[in-house]
Design a protein around this motif. Structure first.
Motif, PDB file in Angstrom:
ATOM      1  N   LEU A   1     -37.961 -50.509  55.668  1.00  0.00           N
ATOM      2  CA  LEU A   1     -38.088 -51.869  56.165  1.00  0.00           C
ATOM      3  C   LEU A   1     -39.086 -52.640  55.300  1.00  0.00           C
ATOM      4  O   LEU A   1     -40.141 -52.119  54.946  1.00  0.00           O
ATOM      5  CB  LEU A   1     -38.556 -51.877  57.623  1.00  0.00           C
ATOM      6  N   ARG A   2     -38.741 -53.887  54.990  1.00  0.00           N
ATOM      7  CA  ARG A   2     -39.658 -54.746  54.237  1.00  0.00           C
ATOM      8  C   ARG A   2     -40.693 -55.384  55.152  1.00  0.00           C
ATOM      9  O   ARG A   2     -41.842 -55.602  54.745  1.00  0.00           O
ATOM     10  CB  ARG A   2     -38.857 -55.828  53.516  1.00  0.00           C
TER      11      ARG A   2
ATOM     12  N   PRO B   1     -30.677 -59.100  55.062  1.00  0.00           N
ATOM     13  CA  PRO B   1     -30.189 -59.221  56.438  1.00  0.00           C
ATOM     14  C   PRO B   1     -31.343 -59.112  57.442  1.00  0.00           C
ATOM     15  O   PRO B   1     -32.042 -58.100  57.502  1.00  0.00           O
ATOM     16  CB  PRO B   1     -29.265 -58.013  56.570  1.00  0.00           C
ATOM     17  N   VAL B   2     -31.576 -60.165  58.205  1.00  0.00           N
ATOM     18  CA  VAL B   2     -32.612 -60.145  59.240  1.00  0.00           C
ATOM     19  C   VAL B   2     -31.979 -59.661  60.542  1.00  0.00           C
ATOM     20  O   VAL B   2     -31.036 -60.274  61.057  1.00  0.00           O
ATOM     21  CB  VAL B   2     -33.229 -61.539  59.438  1.00  0.00           C
ATOM     22  N   LEU B   3     -32.463 -58.550  61.047  1.00  0.00           N
ATOM     23  CA  LEU B   3     -31.978 -57.990  62.314  1.00  0.00           C
ATOM     24  C   LEU B   3     -32.879 -58.521  63.424  1.00  0.00           C
ATOM     25  O   LEU B   3     -34.092 -58.288  63.404  1.00  0.00           O
ATOM     26  CB  LEU B   3     -32.025 -56.467  62.260  1.00  0.00           C
TER      27      LEU B   3
ATOM     28  N   LEU C   1     -36.661 -56.715  58.795  1.00  0.00           N
ATOM     29  CA  LEU C   1     -35.916 -56.993  57.571  1.00  0.00           C
ATOM     30  C   LEU C   1     -35.728 -55.686  56.801  1.00  0.00           C
ATOM     31  O   LEU C   1     -36.653 -55.211  56.141  1.00  0.00           O
ATOM     32  CB  LEU C   1     -36.670 -58.011  56.708  1.00  0.00           C
ATOM     33  N   PRO C   2     -34.548 -55.062  56.896  1.00  0.00           N
ATOM     34  CA  PRO C   2     -34.299 -53.802  56.184  1.00  0.00           C
ATOM     35  C   PRO C   2     -34.190 -54.010  54.672  1.00  0.00           C
ATOM     36  O   PRO C   2     -33.850 -55.094  54.199  1.00  0.00           O
ATOM     37  CB  PRO C   2     -32.968 -53.314  56.776  1.00  0.00           C
TER      38      PRO C   2
ATOM     39  N   GLY D   1     -30.562 -48.974  56.386  1.00  0.00           N
ATOM     40  CA  GLY D   1     -31.779 -49.428  57.054  1.00  0.00           C
ATOM     41  C   GLY D   1     -31.521 -50.220  58.318  1.00  0.00           C
ATOM     42  O   GLY D   1     -32.413 -50.351  59.164  1.00  0.00           O
ATOM     43  N   LEU D   2     -30.310 -50.769  58.488  1.00  0.00           N
ATOM     44  CA  LEU D   2     -30.001 -51.539  59.695  1.00  0.00           C
ATOM     45  C   LEU D   2     -30.041 -50.661  60.941  1.00  0.00           C
ATOM     46  O   LEU D   2     -30.643 -51.025  61.951  1.00  0.00           O
ATOM     47  CB  LEU D   2     -28.634 -52.207  59.555  1.00  0.00           C
TER      48      LEU D   2
END
Length: 487
Positions: free
Chosen positions: A3-4, A92-94, A106-107, A124-125
């Motif tokens: 994750l970022r 991609p923002v989860l 944010l993965p 990562g999602l």
């Protein structure tokens, strides 16, 4: 699988938004710059991200039409968003909302972002979602106590050092961790213990299984429009079993001629599976070659509650058939609602209600009605009728409501809706049927195999819950739903 960044946000319609917690991982960000190359978008400041995410979720400026956010080509099928920032579109923002809080992460995407890779290829999602759900489970019990919630949020930083060191989720069961470094115990030395079993249970073995099916439905009562409905199921398990890597086998069964389970997705703790179970897709028409069970899942259970699998199914009929008619007669609206419970559905509800909202109008000033069964309530805002049908339909399995409604002058406090303009309107059904599934799917307690000493206590339950169950006014235009969008 990294994750970022990760955020815990709050949104108050009156006071605006606030960042309760955030965590960034600089080493992962460096990797993102390398993998993404020229398509890399930096993580903005917390305040900028908060504003951009609330805008994307339509929690602010929802009365303004913004093409890149509100156009029909941006219909979202998941909780993954593209958040527009000064540096570009962050993806991609989860993100999802739960009890007034917004959980987001944010993965890392280990490739270029243009063209965007399929979501299924971004590992990562799933790890990010599991970590966020672990935080939800940790925070939720204290939501009613502000001081307790703030204390738990204050402990998150230490907990994430254990759960997600250097941005890599290792243990998503946040509640099982210690917030103090002094109490951190050594990692288990048993090489057979999988990473998802964070602790070892001591006591009598017991297994709890619950099948939850949710049914979505769009009914129009029109010859030229096809009604749509679909069932989504989840099998939740809680296995309290001794041992570092106990083996459990659970079997799902269907009745004779029951609709097969499709689009099956299994938890990563499942050790093996028949490939035929994964081949059936709701995107393809049913035929006799589709696998229809039994569905066997051998697995090593995590320490906490988890969803063993998800599935969909194409049932032949919806549980409740309805017809809604709303027409204007002078200064009044005349409404008629007819509902019929299908004979194959168990006539025993925990609750069953029909919500009839009135948008873009003033408060209800006069109401004349007649119900064949149940009772009709008017909401405090005087813009919603709630027809409480109760726990059973009558022997005829049919109920009806007729009425005339008059309205006062509309104000800013009264609800508006861009879709429900004119006489476009709907009835939303809300119900729960315990000990019943629309597919007939069930767990045979005697088929559950647990390879540990002692006789386990096994509890199995099932339920059917409505989810976005709409019946549209047949006397006015209504938004059409096609299967590809309905999924």
């Amino acid at each position: 699988m990294a994750l970022r960044a990760l955020w815990l946000l709050r949104h108050d319609p009156g006071a605006g938004g606030a960042v309760l917690f955030s965590r960034r991982y600089p080493t992962v960000e460096i990797r993102a710059e390398t993998f993404n190359g020229s398509t890399h978008v930096p993580v903005p400041s917390d305040s900028a991200f908060l504003k951009a995410l609330l805008f994307e979720l339509r929690l602010i400026d929802d009365h303004i039409f913004v093409e890149h956010r509100d156009t029909c080509t941006r219909i979202n099928h998941s909780s993954v968003y593209s958040v527009r920032t000064e540096g570009g579109d962050l993806w991609p923002v989860l993100a999802f909302q739960k009890s007034g809080l917004i959980y987001a992460c944010l993965p890392l995407v280990e490739e270029t972002l243009e063209p965007r890779p399929p979501l299924l290829t971004i590992s990562g999602l799933s790890q990010g979602l599991a970590l966020l759900l672990g935080i939800v489970d940790y925070i939720s019990p204290s939501r009613k106590n502000e001081a307790e919630m703030n204390a738990k949020i204050g402990q998150l930083r230490n907990l994430l050092i254990q759960a997600c060191p250097l941005g890599t989720p290792l243990n998503t069961n946040i509640r099982s961790l210690n917030s103090s470094f002094d109490d951190i115990q050594e990692m288990p030395t048993d090489e057979n213990q999988p990473a998802w079993r964070s602790n070892t249970y001591k006591g009598k073995p017991q297994v709890n299984v619950c099948i939850t099916e949710k049914v979505k439905c769009m009914q129009y009562d029109k010859r030229d429009v096809v009604d749509m409905w679909q069932v989504y199921g989840a099998v939740n398990c809680k296995c309290d079993i001794e041992g570092s890597a106990p083996n459990v086998t659970l079997t799902l069964n269907l009745p004779t001629n029951g609709p097969p389970l499709q689009d099956i997705v299994v938890h990563h703790c499942v050790t093996s599976i028949d490939p035929a179970m994964l081949m059936s897709s709701s995107a393809e028409p049913l035929d006799d070659s589709v696998y229809n069970g039994p569905y066997k899942f051998p697995f090593i259970p995590p320490s906490d509650s988890f969803n063993l699998c998800y599935y969909t199914s194409q049932v032949p009929v919806p549980p409740i058939l309805g017809c809604y008619q709303l027409i204007e007669e002078g200064s009044q609206l005349k409404i008629t609602v007819n509902l019929k419970l299908h004979e194959s559905v168990k006539n025993s509800f925990e609750y069953c209600e029909a919500h009839i909202p009135f948008f873009n109008r003033g408060p209800i000033t006069q109401l004349e009605y007649k119900v064949s069964y149940g009772q009709l309530d008017l909401s405090r805002e005087k813009s919603l009728l709630v027809w409480v049908i109760g726990q059973k339909f009558p022997k005829s399995l049919e109920v009806s409501l007729t009425g005339n409604v008059s309205f006062g002058t509309a104000g800013k406090e009264h609800p508006t809706d861009y879709v429900c303009s004119g006489n476009t309107a709907y009835v939303k059904l809300c119900f729960r049927i315990p000990d019943f599934t629309l597919t007939g799917c069930y767990v045979d307690q005697h088929s559950i195999q647990i390879f540990v000493p002692g006789k386990p206590k096994i509890t199995a339950s099932r339920e059917l819950i409505s989810s976005n169950y709409y019946i549209w006014n047949s006397k006015a235009p209504a938004p059409m739903v096609y299967k590809t969008l309905f999924d």
